[in-house]
Design an enzyme around this catalytic site. Structure first.
Site, short mmCIF file in Angstrom:
data_model
loop_
_atom_site.label_atom_id
_atom_site.label_comp_id
_atom_site.label_asym_id
_atom_site.label_seq_id
_atom_site.Cartn_x
_atom_site.Cartn_y
_atom_site.Cartn_z
N LYS A 17 0.86 -1.07 -0.03
CA LYS A 17 -0.01 -0.04 -0.04
C LYS A 17 0.88 1.31 -0.03
O LYS A 17 0.11 2.45 0.00
CB LYS A 17 -0.93 0.06 1.21
CG LYS A 17 -1.99 -0.99 0.97
CD LYS A 17 -2.91 -0.70 2.11
CE LYS A 17 -4.20 -1.81 2.32
NZ LYS A 17 -5.00 -1.92 0.89
N SER A 18 2.17 1.14 0.17
CA SER A 18 3.18 2.25 0.26
C SER A 18 2.55 3.18 -0.90
O SER A 18 2.97 4.50 -0.63
CB SER A 18 4.47 1.83 0.28
OG SER A 18 4.61 1.24 1.32
N LYS A 68 14.36 -7.42 4.02
CA LYS A 68 14.75 -6.66 5.39
C LYS A 68 16.00 -6.69 6.08
O LYS A 68 16.48 -5.81 6.64
CB LYS A 68 13.47 -6.51 6.59
CG LYS A 68 12.08 -5.79 5.91
CD LYS A 68 11.23 -5.67 6.96
CE LYS A 68 9.94 -4.77 6.53
NZ LYS A 68 8.94 -4.85 7.42
N ASP A 102 9.79 1.49 10.99
CA ASP A 102 8.66 0.88 11.59
C ASP A 102 8.61 1.19 13.34
O ASP A 102 7.44 1.17 13.83
CB ASP A 102 8.84 -0.58 11.63
CG ASP A 102 8.36 -1.17 10.32
OD1 ASP A 102 7.61 -0.65 9.69
OD2 ASP A 102 8.69 -2.57 9.71
N GLY A 126 9.70 -10.50 12.25
CA GLY A 126 10.44 -9.13 11.85
C GLY A 126 9.82 -8.04 12.56
O GLY A 126 10.50 -6.99 13.16
P1 NAP Z 1 7.20 -12.31 9.86
O1 NAP Z 1 8.77 -11.83 10.07
O2 NAP Z 1 6.71 -13.76 9.02
O3 NAP Z 1 6.94 -13.10 11.54
C1 NAP Z 1 5.35 -13.38 11.68
C2 NAP Z 1 5.26 -13.93 13.32
O4 NAP Z 1 4.15 -14.60 13.56
C3 NAP Z 1 6.21 -15.15 13.77
O5 NAP Z 1 6.63 -15.21 14.86
C4 NAP Z 1 5.36 -16.08 13.19
O6 NAP Z 1 5.76 -17.36 13.82
C5 NAP Z 1 3.99 -15.79 13.68
N1 NAP Z 1 2.78 -16.49 13.19
C6 NAP Z 1 2.43 -16.58 11.78
N2 NAP Z 1 1.66 -17.22 11.80
C7 NAP Z 1 1.19 -17.69 13.11
C8 NAP Z 1 0.34 -18.55 13.37
N3 NAP Z 1 -0.86 -19.06 12.60
N4 NAP Z 1 0.15 -18.96 14.62
C9 NAP Z 1 1.21 -18.21 15.67
N5 NAP Z 1 1.87 -17.45 15.37
C10 NAP Z 1 1.96 -17.12 13.75
O7 NAP Z 1 6.30 -11.16 9.70
P2 NAP Z 1 6.28 -9.70 10.01
O8 NAP Z 1 7.00 -9.15 9.12
O9 NAP Z 1 6.80 -9.88 11.56
O10 NAP Z 1 4.80 -9.38 10.05
C11 NAP Z 1 3.78 -9.61 10.89
C12 NAP Z 1 2.53 -8.91 10.60
O11 NAP Z 1 2.64 -7.53 10.91
C13 NAP Z 1 2.08 -9.17 9.10
O12 NAP Z 1 0.70 -9.25 9.19
C14 NAP Z 1 2.43 -7.56 8.48
O13 NAP Z 1 1.53 -7.53 7.55
C15 NAP Z 1 2.40 -7.00 9.81
N6 NAP Z 1 2.98 -5.37 9.81
C16 NAP Z 1 2.31 -4.62 9.61
C17 NAP Z 1 3.24 -3.20 9.70
C18 NAP Z 1 2.30 -1.80 9.80
O14 NAP Z 1 2.89 -0.73 9.24
N7 NAP Z 1 1.11 -2.14 10.00
C19 NAP Z 1 4.38 -3.37 9.92
C20 NAP Z 1 5.13 -4.51 9.80
C21 NAP Z 1 4.50 -5.49 9.52
P3 NAP Z 1 6.75 -18.21 13.80
O15 NAP Z 1 8.14 -17.65 13.69
O16 NAP Z 1 6.72 -19.56 14.49
O17 NAP Z 1 6.57 -18.71 12.18
#
Ligand code: NAP
Length: 273
Positions: A17-18, A68, A102, A126
């Site tokens: 969406k950026s 990242k 972030d 992340g």
């Molecule tokens: P990531 O690095 O893939 O990390 C996801 C985390 O969620 C991991 O700890 C993963 O566990 C856990 N997870 C995934 N599915 C799960 C499930 N079914 N049950 C339990 N734990 C689960 O992703 P990320 O970059 O951190 O992003 C995470 C979310 O934040 C995304 O939805 C992203 O769109 C959102 N986000 C939003 C913003 C914003 O500005 N609003 C900014 C950054 C990210 P495992 O390590 O065990 O796989």
């Protein structure tokens, strides 16, 4: 005349969406500039950055999944070392500089919240890293991490030198007992992903009065977690607040201007339609 431009890179990238956010601000401010969406697979990252170094119109880029962390090895300076991940790169006299907006976006989204006391963090990936940096910046960091993989949560706490307790999802309600707030840094509750577990939703009532609930997920805007938080009278902060906050910091770096303050309502309509 060459039009200055910035962009977001990743693989996949179509969902980002950026461009909507940055181009909305460019238009509102009447600035000559453009914000693009560029698909960059992992094996083209090095070549991509080398070509942008030579491009005088390039003002920088946002970085998303899966670059990242891997992008850091290609940069000359990194201001995001404490986060361990870069989501924004700008060119400068000393070469390519990496940052992480972030944390700034999170700080902006949570600016009115009282984070004194235990804070619950769902996830250890992340985005959770930015959350840990924000929680640490509050001073007496007291973190309760809920994760499906205990080892990842242990590594997260160790890496950031944080005191904290680790919970699984079955005991998520205990993690929320008298906590100041909760941050969801997982995709649970996002369209097309696993739902937020009932144990988490039911546990929300154990947050202390006046607590906050921030969901990083922004599709849908009102997730089941936020709906339950609102029903219980807590401050519910959606993922767009963080998304717009981090984009605002990047926009200042790319284009040297502050985004218009009066455009948020219009922007939210654009981002959700
Ligand atoms: P990531 O690095 O893939 O990390 C996801 C985390 O969620 C991991 O700890 C993963 O566990 C856990 N997870 C995934 N599915 C799960 C499930 N079914 N049950 C339990 N734990 C689960 O992703 P990320 O970059 O951190 O992003 C995470 C979310 O934040 C995304 O939805 C992203 O769109 C959102 N986000 C939003 C913003 C914003 O500005 N609003 C900014 C950054 C990210 P495992 O390590 O065990 O796989």
């Amino acid at each position: 005349m060459t039009i200055p431009y910035a962009e977001v890179i990743g693989d996949p990238i179509a969902h980002s969406k950026s461009p909507l956010i940055h181009n909305f601000w460019l238009q509102k401010l009447g600035l000559a500039g453009e914000y693009r969406r560029t698909h960059v697979p992992a094996d083209e990252l090095s070549h991509y950055l080398a070509s942008r170094r030579e491009d005088v119109a390039w003002r920088g880029c946002n970085v998303t999944i899966p670059h990242k962390i891997s992008v850091m090895q290609h940069l000359d300076t990194i201001d995001a070392a404490e986060v361990g991940a870069v989501n924004c790169i700008i060119p400068g006299a000393s070469g390519l500089r990496g940052l992480n907006t972030d944390v700034l976006g999170l700080a902006e989204a949570l600016s009115g919240c009282d984070a004194g006391g235990p804070v619950v963090l769902l996830g250890a990936g992340g985005a959770a890293r930015a959350a840990v940096v924000w929680i640490k910046s509050k001073g007496d960091a007291n973190l309760r991490v809920v994760a499906r993989d205990r080892r990842k949560a242990e590594d997260l706490l160790a890496e950031f030198g944080c005191e904290g307790e680790i919970y699984d999802y079955l005991s998520a309600a205990d993690a929320m007992d008298e906590a100041a707030g909760i941050l969801n840094a997982t995709p649970m509750g996002m369209n097309g992903f696993a739902p937020m577990p009932e144990d988490v939703l039911d546990g929300l009532s154990r947050l202390r009065a006046g607590g906050f609930v921030l969901d990083m997920v922004y599709a849908p805007i009102e997730t089941p977690l936020l709906r339950r938080a609102t029903d219980l009278g807590f401050s519910a902060i959606d993922g767009l607040a963080m998304l717009i906050g981090q984009a605002g910091s990047a926009f200042r770096l790319f284009f040297g201007e502050t985004p218009p303050e009066d455009g948020d309502t219009e922007l939210r309509v654009i981002l959700t339609s």
